[in-house]
Write a protein that holds these residues in place. Structure first.
Motif, short mmCIF file in Angstrom:
data_model
loop_
_atom_site.label_atom_id
_atom_site.label_comp_id
_atom_site.label_asym_id
_atom_site.label_seq_id
_atom_site.Cartn_x
_atom_site.Cartn_y
_atom_site.Cartn_z
N LEU A 26 9.61 13.03 2.71
CA LEU A 26 10.89 12.35 2.57
C LEU A 26 11.72 12.67 3.80
N GLY A 27 12.44 11.67 4.31
CA GLY A 27 13.25 11.91 5.49
C GLY A 27 14.56 11.17 5.42
N ALA A 28 15.52 11.64 6.19
CA ALA A 28 16.82 10.99 6.29
C ALA A 28 17.29 11.07 7.73
N SER A 29 18.08 10.08 8.16
CA SER A 29 18.56 10.06 9.53
C SER A 29 19.98 9.54 9.55
N ALA A 30 20.67 9.82 10.64
CA ALA A 30 22.05 9.35 10.83
C ALA A 30 22.19 8.83 12.25
N THR A 31 22.89 7.72 12.39
CA THR A 31 23.14 7.12 13.69
C THR A 31 24.62 7.20 14.00
N SER A 32 24.97 7.75 15.13
CA SER A 32 26.37 7.92 15.50
C SER A 32 27.07 6.57 15.53
N GLY A 33 28.12 6.42 14.75
CA GLY A 33 28.88 5.18 14.71
C GLY A 33 28.21 4.07 13.94
N GLY A 34 27.05 4.35 13.32
CA GLY A 34 26.31 3.31 12.62
C GLY A 34 26.03 3.67 11.18
N GLY A 37 19.85 6.15 7.58
CA GLY A 37 18.51 5.65 7.33
C GLY A 37 17.74 6.64 6.48
N ALA A 38 16.57 6.21 6.02
CA ALA A 38 15.74 7.06 5.17
C ALA A 38 14.30 6.59 5.27
N ASP A 39 13.37 7.49 4.93
CA ASP A 39 11.96 7.12 4.94
C ASP A 39 11.21 7.92 3.88
N VAL A 40 10.09 7.37 3.44
CA VAL A 40 9.23 8.01 2.46
C VAL A 40 7.79 7.66 2.79
N ALA A 41 6.88 8.59 2.57
CA ALA A 41 5.46 8.36 2.82
C ALA A 41 4.63 9.14 1.81
N LEU A 42 3.52 8.55 1.43
CA LEU A 42 2.58 9.17 0.51
C LEU A 42 1.19 9.10 1.13
N VAL A 43 0.50 10.24 1.21
CA VAL A 43 -0.83 10.33 1.80
C VAL A 43 -1.76 11.00 0.81
N ALA A 44 -2.94 10.43 0.63
CA ALA A 44 -3.92 11.00 -0.30
C ALA A 44 -5.28 11.04 0.36
N ARG A 55 -9.10 8.31 3.02
CA ARG A 55 -7.75 8.77 3.28
C ARG A 55 -6.84 7.55 3.24
N PHE A 56 -5.78 7.61 2.42
CA PHE A 56 -4.94 6.45 2.17
C PHE A 56 -3.48 6.84 2.38
N ALA A 57 -2.73 5.96 2.97
CA ALA A 57 -1.32 6.23 3.25
C ALA A 57 -0.51 4.98 3.00
N VAL A 58 0.66 5.15 2.38
CA VAL A 58 1.65 4.08 2.25
C VAL A 58 2.98 4.67 2.67
N TYR A 59 3.84 3.85 3.28
CA TYR A 59 5.08 4.36 3.82
C TYR A 59 6.12 3.25 3.88
N ALA A 60 7.37 3.65 3.88
CA ALA A 60 8.49 2.73 4.02
C ALA A 60 9.62 3.46 4.74
N ARG A 61 10.37 2.70 5.53
CA ARG A 61 11.44 3.32 6.31
C ARG A 61 12.56 2.31 6.52
N ARG A 62 13.77 2.78 6.44
CA ARG A 62 14.94 1.99 6.85
C ARG A 62 15.62 2.73 7.99
N GLY A 84 0.90 0.28 5.15
CA GLY A 84 -0.13 1.08 4.52
C GLY A 84 -1.39 1.11 5.36
N ARG A 85 -2.20 2.14 5.15
CA ARG A 85 -3.44 2.30 5.91
C ARG A 85 -4.49 2.95 5.02
#
Length: 494
Positions: A26-34, A37-44, A55-62, A84-85
């Motif tokens: 899980l991730g989060a980000s900040a843009t100065s003046g903007g 954002g956030a992201d999530v990924a699952l790997v198995a 090996r399988f991965a799905v992910y999403a990010r804003r 996804g991959r």
């Protein structure tokens, strides 16, 4: 870090034999003046029978936009990514075979820039875009004696849909361009790596790629509401089409075939010095078919096909002192073939461009808790292929001039404990663009677009033990990219 982006090789972890595991990030980000954002990924990783693993991965990010919602009446300029991959690896009979499939989509409601003269009014044309990519491939490798042989093949498809505002300053009505492109490609490559005695080694092979691209561009001038600050809010919020006038433009088909041979030989000249010499020779044939659309009429044409021959040499050397400290130097070249770009109901031809890189530096010994590297270099870029804007407001590819970049970059990593690691990097650039074609509209010569004069990065990773019986790692990351020139042409130069 680095002064300029080139070919980027992504090598995700391969399936692990006989292991069943899962990881979530899980991730989060900040843009100065903007916007945030956030992201999530699952790997198995999971075994698949006696000789296979997956090996399988799905992910999403804003990615949070640079303009917060509602700023200057603009739509959110966040960028959404989902993908996804899947990789299945089988090992049998001395061969390792990987089957790969991946898909990814990037889309946004609006671009992350606004023209200077539009700052005092609401954006009149939304500029959404979407980029969808899919690929299936197979890679097989084996060791025979001292040699390692690899063959890889893939089939890919990319769909791009985009709209951009072509409204001229002080124009009474909106104008915009819709562009759609579909590209498919098939490639196959064979490569051999083997030692040549005790003091030398060779790696090389051949590659073939074929593909087809369909691009459609339509420009709409007028037919929409008048522009100006006295519009009702529903109109000023953005013009997304409607009763637009008849579009005109061009449909362009492009087929290509590229064959290349490549190789590199490395020789241990002495106990301290290793030298490598290599290169890539390629022949690219491109065929075109164009249909111009004007006032609901279509005119077909077949521009002459082109054959591009290119040779890209490379030379590098590495010196290692008894302490393990190393010095390196390299000279490399890269070439992109010529082509055509659709615009204004016709096509524009552009020439091949060639980039030459010379770099030298020092790096610390391998294996210690502290590592680092410092290098300086110079880039010479002739007949740069880049996006530019025509006088009619169309975005096209053209040769915009010659460029020079002198750079200094440094990076370091430190692992003070088994659970903490830190890294940092910085680069400095001094670039210059020289216009070589009078037809290119450049407000003023100066820095190369999108080459920032300064950039820095710092990150910290901490293995924080366990949470609910699962290992947890936190990794804050800070990046800074200096102000750079946006592009070339009206409303882009700055």
């Amino acid at each position: 870090s680095g002064p300029i982006g080139g070919v980027i090789r992504l090598q995700p972890p391969a399936p692990v034999r006989g292991v069943r595991e899962m990881a979530v990030s899980l991730g989060a980000s900040a843009t100065s003046g903007g916007a945030p954002g956030a992201d999530v990924a699952l790997v198995a990783n999971t075994p698949l029978g006696p000789v296979g693993d997956g090996r399988f991965a799905v992910y999403a990010r804003r990615e949070g936009g640079f303009s917060p919602p509602g700023a200057e009446g603009r739509r959110p300029d966040d960028v959404d990514l989902v993908g996804g991959r899947a990789v299945i690896r089988a090992t049998t009979g001395g061969w390792t075979v990987d089957l790969t499939a991946l898909a990814q989509k990037i889309e946004a409601e609006d671009v992350q820039s606004i023209e200077t003269y539009a700052r005092d009014r609401r954006a009149d044309v939304a500029e959404p875009y979407a980029n969808t990519f899919g690929l299936v491939g197979v890679t097989a490798s084996t060791r025979r004696g001292a040699g390692h042989f690899t063959v890889a093949a893939s089939l890919s498809r990319q769909d791009v849909d985009e709209r951009y505002d072509a409204t001229q300053k002080d124009a009474p009505v909106a104008a915009f361009v819709d562009r759609r492109q579909t590209a498919t490609a098939f490639s196959i490559e064979g490569r051999l790596e083997r030692p040549l005695g005790e003091e030398a080694s060779f790696n090389g092979g051949a590659a073939l790629a074929v593909g087809h691209t369909d691009a459609s561009r339509r420009r709409y001038d007028g037919g929409g509401p008048p522009l100006g600050d006295d519009h009702p809010p529903a109109t000023r919020g953005g013009y997304d089409g409607g009763e637009e006038g008849p579009g005109y433009g061009v449909d362009l088909e492009r087929s290509f075939s590229d064959f290349a041979v490549f190789g590199e030989t490395a020789v241990q000249v002495s106990s301290n010095l290793r030298v490598a010499i290599g290169g890539r020779a390629s022949a690219t044939r491109i065929l075109y078919r164009r249909e111009t659309v004007l006032d609901h009429a279509e005119y077909a044409a077949y521009p002459p096909d082109s054959l591009n021959l290119a040779l890209s040499p490379s030379v590098s050397a590495r010196w290692t002192w008894p302490s393990g400290l190393g010095a390196f130097a390299r000279l490399e070249q890269g070439v992109r073939p010529a082509g055509v770009s659709e615009a204004d109901g016709g096509v524009e031809r552009y020439r091949p461009d060639r980039l030459t890189l010379l770099e030298t530096g020092v790096r610390s010994p391998d294996g210690g808790p502290l590592s680092g590297e410092v290098s300086i270099g110079w880039i010479d870029w002739r007949d740069i292929q880049a996006d530019t804007v025509t006088q009619g407001g169309d975005l096209v590819i053209d040769n915009v001039g010659d460029g020079r970049i002198a750079f200094l970059q440094a990076k370091t990593a430190w692992r003070p404990t088994e659970t903490v690691s830190l890294s940092a990097g910085v680069f400095l650039n001094a670039s210059r663009l020289t216009r070589t074609r009078p037809s290119i509209i450049i407000v003023g010569e100066g820095d190369l677009p999108n080459v920032a004069p300064f950039g820095a990065q710092a990150s910290l990773a901490h293995d924080g033990g366990y949470f609910l019986g699962r290992p947890v790692t936190t990794a804050p990351d800070l990046r800074y990219l200096g102000r750079s020139r946006l592009g070339l042409g009206p409303a882009l130069d700055g």
